[in-house]
Design a protein around this motif. Structure first.
Motif, PDB file in Angstrom:
ATOM      1  N   MET A 117       6.393 -52.563  49.701  1.00  0.00           N
ATOM      2  CA  MET A 117       5.588 -52.557  48.488  1.00  0.00           C
ATOM      3  C   MET A 117       4.114 -52.444  48.868  1.00  0.00           C
ATOM      4  O   MET A 117       3.577 -53.335  49.540  1.00  0.00           O
ATOM      5  N   ASN A 118       3.500 -51.354  48.467  1.00  0.00           N
ATOM      6  CA  ASN A 118       2.090 -51.116  48.759  1.00  0.00           C
ATOM      7  C   ASN A 118       1.287 -51.090  47.469  1.00  0.00           C
ATOM      8  O   ASN A 118       1.829 -50.903  46.382  1.00  0.00           O
ATOM      9  N   ASN A 119      -0.022 -51.244  47.622  1.00  0.00           N
ATOM     10  CA  ASN A 119      -0.920 -51.212  46.466  1.00  0.00           C
ATOM     11  C   ASN A 119      -0.414 -52.119  45.340  1.00  0.00           C
ATOM     12  O   ASN A 119      -0.313 -51.702  44.184  1.00  0.00           O
ATOM     13  N   LEU A 120      -0.123 -53.335  45.700  1.00  0.00           N
ATOM     14  CA  LEU A 120       0.443 -54.260  44.732  1.00  0.00           C
ATOM     15  C   LEU A 120      -0.560 -54.606  43.641  1.00  0.00           C
ATOM     16  O   LEU A 120      -1.783 -54.693  43.891  1.00  0.00           O
ATOM     17  N   LYS A 121      -0.021 -54.810  42.455  1.00  0.00           N
ATOM     18  CA  LYS A 121      -0.823 -55.124  41.289  1.00  0.00           C
ATOM     19  C   LYS A 121      -0.399 -56.478  40.721  1.00  0.00           C
ATOM     20  O   LYS A 121       0.737 -56.902  40.941  1.00  0.00           O
ATOM     21  N   PRO A 122      -1.279 -57.141  39.979  1.00  0.00           N
ATOM     22  CA  PRO A 122      -0.886 -58.432  39.388  1.00  0.00           C
ATOM     23  C   PRO A 122       0.389 -58.340  38.551  1.00  0.00           C
ATOM     24  O   PRO A 122       1.177 -59.289  38.529  1.00  0.00           O
ATOM     25  N   GLU A 123       0.601 -57.204  37.903  1.00  0.00           N
ATOM     26  CA  GLU A 123       1.807 -57.059  37.083  1.00  0.00           C
ATOM     27  C   GLU A 123       3.082 -56.913  37.917  1.00  0.00           C
ATOM     28  O   GLU A 123       4.183 -56.883  37.358  1.00  0.00           O
ATOM     29  N   ASP A 124       2.960 -56.814  39.226  1.00  0.00           N
ATOM     30  CA  ASP A 124       4.136 -56.822  40.097  1.00  0.00           C
ATOM     31  C   ASP A 124       4.620 -58.235  40.392  1.00  0.00           C
ATOM     32  O   ASP A 124       5.658 -58.419  41.019  1.00  0.00           O
ATOM     33  N   LEU A 182       2.372 -64.603  48.696  1.00  0.00           N
ATOM     34  CA  LEU A 182       1.147 -64.415  47.905  1.00  0.00           C
ATOM     35  C   LEU A 182       0.299 -63.331  48.562  1.00  0.00           C
ATOM     36  O   LEU A 182       0.036 -63.384  49.771  1.00  0.00           O
ATOM     37  N   VAL A 183      -0.097 -62.354  47.772  1.00  0.00           N
ATOM     38  CA  VAL A 183      -0.887 -61.249  48.305  1.00  0.00           C
ATOM     39  C   VAL A 183      -1.947 -60.872  47.287  1.00  0.00           C
ATOM     40  O   VAL A 183      -1.747 -61.031  46.076  1.00  0.00           O
ATOM     41  N   GLN A 184      -3.070 -60.381  47.786  1.00  0.00           N
ATOM     42  CA  GLN A 184      -4.144 -59.954  46.887  1.00  0.00           C
ATOM     43  C   GLN A 184      -3.835 -58.582  46.300  1.00  0.00           C
ATOM     44  O   GLN A 184      -3.081 -57.794  46.903  1.00  0.00           O
ATOM     45  N   PRO A 185      -4.394 -58.272  45.150  1.00  0.00           N
ATOM     46  CA  PRO A 185      -4.220 -56.927  44.593  1.00  0.00           C
ATOM     47  C   PRO A 185      -4.615 -55.861  45.600  1.00  0.00           C
ATOM     48  O   PRO A 185      -5.626 -56.000  46.304  1.00  0.00           O
ATOM     49  N   GLY A 186      -3.796 -54.831  45.682  1.00  0.00           N
ATOM     50  CA  GLY A 186      -4.007 -53.779  46.666  1.00  0.00           C
ATOM     51  C   GLY A 186      -3.323 -54.035  47.987  1.00  0.00           C
ATOM     52  O   GLY A 186      -3.279 -53.145  48.838  1.00  0.00           O
ATOM     53  N   GLY A 187      -2.785 -55.210  48.158  1.00  0.00           N
ATOM     54  CA  GLY A 187      -2.113 -55.557  49.400  1.00  0.00           C
ATOM     55  C   GLY A 187      -0.683 -55.058  49.462  1.00  0.00           C
ATOM     56  O   GLY A 187      -0.200 -54.373  48.546  1.00  0.00           O
ATOM     57  N   SER A 188      -0.006 -55.410  50.550  1.00  0.00           N
ATOM     58  CA  SER A 188       1.361 -54.941  50.801  1.00  0.00           C
ATOM     59  C   SER A 188       2.265 -56.088  51.214  1.00  0.00           C
ATOM     60  O   SER A 188       1.808 -57.092  51.781  1.00  0.00           O
ATOM     61  N   PHE A 225       6.160 -48.137  46.000  1.00  0.00           N
ATOM     62  CA  PHE A 225       7.258 -48.850  46.654  1.00  0.00           C
ATOM     63  C   PHE A 225       8.179 -47.855  47.349  1.00  0.00           C
ATOM     64  O   PHE A 225       8.406 -46.743  46.858  1.00  0.00           O
ATOM     65  N   THR A 226       8.715 -48.261  48.490  1.00  0.00           N
ATOM     66  CA  THR A 226       9.661 -47.425  49.227  1.00  0.00           C
ATOM     67  C   THR A 226      10.836 -48.282  49.663  1.00  0.00           C
ATOM     68  O   THR A 226      10.645 -49.320  50.309  1.00  0.00           O
ATOM     69  N   VAL A 227      12.036 -47.840  49.325  1.00  0.00           N
ATOM     70  CA  VAL A 227      13.232 -48.554  49.748  1.00  0.00           C
ATOM     71  C   VAL A 227      13.857 -47.789  50.915  1.00  0.00           C
ATOM     72  O   VAL A 227      13.865 -46.557  50.934  1.00  0.00           O
ATOM     73  N   SER A 228      14.352 -48.526  51.894  1.00  0.00           N
ATOM     74  CA  SER A 228      14.950 -47.915  53.074  1.00  0.00           C
ATOM     75  C   SER A 228      16.060 -48.817  53.605  1.00  0.00           C
ATOM     76  O   SER A 228      16.208 -49.949  53.164  1.00  0.00           O
ATOM     77  N   ARG A 229      16.814 -48.278  54.535  1.00  0.00           N
ATOM     78  CA  ARG A 229      17.898 -49.054  55.122  1.00  0.00           C
ATOM     79  C   ARG A 229      17.856 -48.937  56.632  1.00  0.00           C
ATOM     80  O   ARG A 229      17.368 -47.958  57.186  1.00  0.00           O
TER      81      ARG A 229
END
Length: 127
Positions: free
Chosen positions: A82-89, A10-16, A67-71
Motif C-alpha cells: 500500500m503506497n501513498n496512503l490516505k486518511p480514508e484508508d 500507524l503511518v503518515q499520509p503519503g506513507g507505505s 495498492f499492489t497485491v502479489s504472491r
C-alpha cells in the motif's frame, strides 16, 4: 485453518505499508485471495483480488494505482503493498480465501465467494 493478516500500523499520509496474508492452502484449485477492509461505522469493503495459480489481480478504483497485491509461492504468502496512503484508508484490513473473487469491469465492484476468513490488522493513516 485460519487466515492471518499482519503488517498493519500507524503511518503518515503519503506513507507505505505492506500487509501479509498467510494460513491458506495454496494447493486448493481455483484459489482466490481477496483483501478487504472495514472502517469504523462502515461495512466491509472488498478492495483487491489475486488468483493464486496465475497471479492475476484486480482492484477497486479507490486503491487502483496505489495498492499492489502479489504472491510468493515459495512462502505461501500473499502481500498487499500500500503506497501513498490516505486518511480514508484507515481501517481494519482482512484477507480471505475462496473460489471466486473479482472486480467487475462493468461497475467496479468486487464480487466474491470467500469462505475462509482470518483476523485482521489495523491500518491507521494519520499525521
Amino acid at each position: 485453518v485460519q487466515l492471518q493478516a499482519s503488517g498493519g500500523g500507524l503511518v503518515q499520509p503519503g506513507g507505505s505499508l505492506r500487509l501479509s496474508c498467510t494460513g491458506f492452502r495454496s494447493t486448493v484449485d481455483y484459489l482466490k485471495i481477496g483483501w478487504f477492509r472495514q472502517a469504523p461505522g462502515k461495512e466491509r469493503e472488498g478492495i483487491s483480488c489475486i488468483t493464486w495459480s496465475d497471479g492475476s489481480t484486480s482492484y477497486v478504483d479507490s486503491v487502483k494505482g496505489r495498492f499492489t497485491v502479489s504472491r510468493d509461492s515459495s512462502k505461501n504468502m500473499v502481500y498487499l503493498q500500500m503506497n501513498n496512503l490516505k486518511p480514508e484508508d484507515t481501517a481494519v484490513y482482512y484477507c480471505g480465501a475462496g473460489d471466486y473473487c473479482s472486480v467487475s469491469d462493468y461497475n467496479g465492484l468486487l464480487y466474491h465467494k470467500i469462505d475462509l476468513w482470518g483476523q485482521g490488522t489495523q491500518v491507521t493513516v494519520s499525521s
